[in-house]
Design a protein around this motif. Structure first.
Motif, PDB file in Angstrom:
ATOM      1  N   ARG A  58       0.861  -1.140  -0.009  1.00 28.13           N
ATOM      2  CA  ARG A  58       0.230   0.107   0.284  1.00 28.13           C
ATOM      3  C   ARG A  58       0.767   1.243   0.273  1.00 28.13           C
ATOM      4  NH1 ARG A  58      -3.000  -3.323   2.830  1.00 28.13           N
ATOM      5  NH2 ARG A  58      -5.578  -3.596   2.415  1.00 28.13           N
ATOM      6  N   SER A  59       1.726   1.286   0.457  1.00 24.78           N
ATOM      7  CA  SER A  59       2.653   2.429   0.207  1.00 24.78           C
ATOM      8  C   SER A  59       3.170   2.907  -0.919  1.00 24.78           C
ATOM      9  CB  SER A  59       4.111   1.622   0.563  1.00 24.78           C
ATOM     10  OG  SER A  59       5.684   2.697   0.542  1.00 24.78           O
ATOM     11  N   ARG A  60       3.230   4.431  -1.328  1.00 19.43           N
ATOM     12  CA  ARG A  60       3.806   5.133  -2.155  1.00 19.43           C
ATOM     13  C   ARG A  60       5.164   5.237  -2.750  1.00 19.43           C
ATOM     14  NH1 ARG A  60      -0.776  10.335  -0.784  1.00 19.43           N
ATOM     15  NH2 ARG A  60      -2.482   8.585  -0.913  1.00 19.43           N
ATOM     16  N   ARG A  61       6.364   5.053  -1.095  1.00 20.31           N
ATOM     17  CA  ARG A  61       7.013   5.195  -2.353  1.00 20.31           C
ATOM     18  C   ARG A  61       7.993   3.186  -1.252  1.00 20.31           C
ATOM     19  NH1 ARG A  61       9.673   7.330   2.805  1.00 20.31           N
ATOM     20  NH2 ARG A  61      11.693   6.856   1.242  1.00 20.31           N
ATOM     21  N   TYR A  62       6.940   2.421  -2.556  1.00 17.69           N
ATOM     22  CA  TYR A  62       7.250   0.932  -2.418  1.00 17.69           C
ATOM     23  C   TYR A  62       8.279   0.953  -3.172  1.00 17.69           C
ATOM     24  CZ  TYR A  62       6.795  -3.508  -3.162  1.00 17.69           C
ATOM     25  OH  TYR A  62       7.093  -5.245  -3.085  1.00 17.69           O
ATOM     26  N   PRO A  63       9.218   0.890  -2.620  1.00 16.03           N
ATOM     27  CA  PRO A  63       9.590  -0.908  -1.802  1.00 16.03           C
ATOM     28  C   PRO A  63       9.597  -0.348   0.005  1.00 16.03           C
ATOM     29  CG  PRO A  63      11.668  -0.781  -2.460  1.00 16.03           C
ATOM     30  CD  PRO A  63      10.837  -0.081  -3.234  1.00 16.03           C
ATOM     31  N   TRP A  64       9.898   0.715   0.421  1.00 14.04           N
ATOM     32  CA  TRP A  64      10.137   1.753   1.608  1.00 14.04           C
ATOM     33  C   TRP A  64       8.756   1.709   1.814  1.00 14.04           C
ATOM     34  CZ3 TRP A  64      14.787   0.196   0.570  1.00 14.04           C
ATOM     35  CH2 TRP A  64      15.660   0.637  -0.378  1.00 14.04           C
ATOM     36  N   CYS A  65       8.610   1.198   2.777  1.00 15.31           N
ATOM     37  CA  CYS A  65       6.930   1.562   3.734  1.00 15.31           C
ATOM     38  C   CYS A  65       7.310   2.886   4.344  1.00 15.31           C
ATOM     39  CB  CYS A  65       7.456   0.522   5.061  1.00 15.31           C
ATOM     40  SG  CYS A  65       5.641   0.832   6.758  1.00 15.31           S
ATOM     41  N   ASP A  66       5.563   2.943   4.106  1.00 13.32           N
ATOM     42  CA  ASP A  66       5.155   4.277   4.970  1.00 13.32           C
ATOM     43  C   ASP A  66       4.028   4.585   5.867  1.00 13.32           C
ATOM     44  OD1 ASP A  66       2.760   4.142   3.078  1.00 13.32           O
ATOM     45  OD2 ASP A  66       3.260   5.546   2.194  1.00 13.32           O
ATOM     46  N   ALA A  67       3.631   3.819   6.242  1.00 10.40           N
ATOM     47  CA  ALA A  67       2.591   3.405   7.038  1.00 10.40           C
ATOM     48  C   ALA A  67       1.442   2.735   6.845  1.00 10.40           C
ATOM     49  CB  ALA A  67       2.960   4.054   8.139  1.00 10.40           C
ATOM     50  N   SER A  68       1.379   2.990   5.757  1.00 14.14           N
ATOM     51  CA  SER A  68      -0.103   2.814   4.893  1.00 14.14           C
ATOM     52  C   SER A  68      -0.504   1.732   5.303  1.00 14.14           C
ATOM     53  CB  SER A  68      -0.053   3.243   3.015  1.00 14.14           C
ATOM     54  OG  SER A  68       0.608   4.101   3.061  1.00 14.14           O
ATOM     55  N   HIS A  69       0.223   0.391   5.732  1.00 18.65           N
ATOM     56  CA  HIS A  69      -0.553  -0.257   6.577  1.00 18.65           C
ATOM     57  C   HIS A  69      -1.134  -0.140   7.968  1.00 18.65           C
ATOM     58  CE1 HIS A  69       3.389   0.229   8.777  1.00 18.65           C
ATOM     59  NE2 HIS A  69       2.352  -0.311   9.750  1.00 18.65           N
ATOM     60  N   ARG A  70      -1.303   0.963   8.334  1.00 16.21           N
ATOM     61  CA  ARG A  70      -1.627   1.430   9.683  1.00 16.21           C
ATOM     62  C   ARG A  70      -3.303   1.352   8.891  1.00 16.21           C
ATOM     63  NH1 ARG A  70       2.670   5.128  12.939  1.00 16.21           N
ATOM     64  NH2 ARG A  70       4.459   3.065  12.767  1.00 16.21           N
ATOM     65  N   ARG A  71      -3.452   1.911   8.171  1.00 22.79           N
ATOM     66  CA  ARG A  71      -5.253   2.272   7.858  1.00 22.79           C
ATOM     67  C   ARG A  71      -5.889   1.497   6.945  1.00 22.79           C
ATOM     68  NH1 ARG A  71      -1.624   6.328   4.885  1.00 22.79           N
ATOM     69  NH2 ARG A  71      -1.808   5.255   3.373  1.00 22.79           N
ATOM     70  N   ARG A  72      -5.387   0.081   7.393  1.00 24.83           N
ATOM     71  CA  ARG A  72      -6.223  -0.972   6.992  1.00 24.83           C
ATOM     72  C   ARG A  72      -7.298  -1.073   8.239  1.00 24.83           C
ATOM     73  NH1 ARG A  72      -2.602  -5.715   5.580  1.00 24.83           N
ATOM     74  NH2 ARG A  72      -2.034  -5.482   7.936  1.00 24.83           N
ATOM     75  N   VAL A  73      -7.948  -1.410   7.067  1.00 25.52           N
ATOM     76  CA  VAL A  73      -9.683  -1.814   8.000  1.00 25.52           C
ATOM     77  C   VAL A  73      -9.617  -3.545   8.005  1.00 25.52           C
ATOM     78  CG1 VAL A  73     -11.818  -1.660   8.226  1.00 25.52           C
ATOM     79  CG2 VAL A  73     -10.888  -0.030   7.436  1.00 25.52           C
TER      80      VAL A  73
END
Length: 75
Positions: A58-73
């Motif tokens: 989900r990261s907009r900076r893939y392969p680097w994590c931008d913490a988008s996983h925290r928004r997952r429902v």
């Protein structure tokens, strides 16, 4: 002797192994510097001392994590 470990070849170096921390519902934390080969064959590099690699894509900076996983429902 059959149980002896082979010596490290000079070209391989005697460096410590790369350390990867796996987090539940989060990124892989990799001690850097890191070089990542992507699916298309391109390579990206980070010289940081620790890198967060995205595992949810989900990261907009893939392969680097931008913490988008925290928004997952969660269900």
């Amino acid at each position: 002797m059959p149980n002896e470990r082979p010596e490290t070849a000079p070209s391989q170096g005697a460096e410590d192994p790369c350390r990867v921390a796996v987090q539940r519902d989060g990124p892989f934390l990799v001690d850097g510097p890191v070089e990542v080969t992507l699916e298309d064959g391109s390579t990206v590099r980070s010289d940081r001392f620790r890198v967060a690699l995205c595992t949810c894509r989900r990261s907009r900076r893939y392969p680097w994590c931008d913490a988008s996983h925290r928004r997952r429902v969660r269900e």
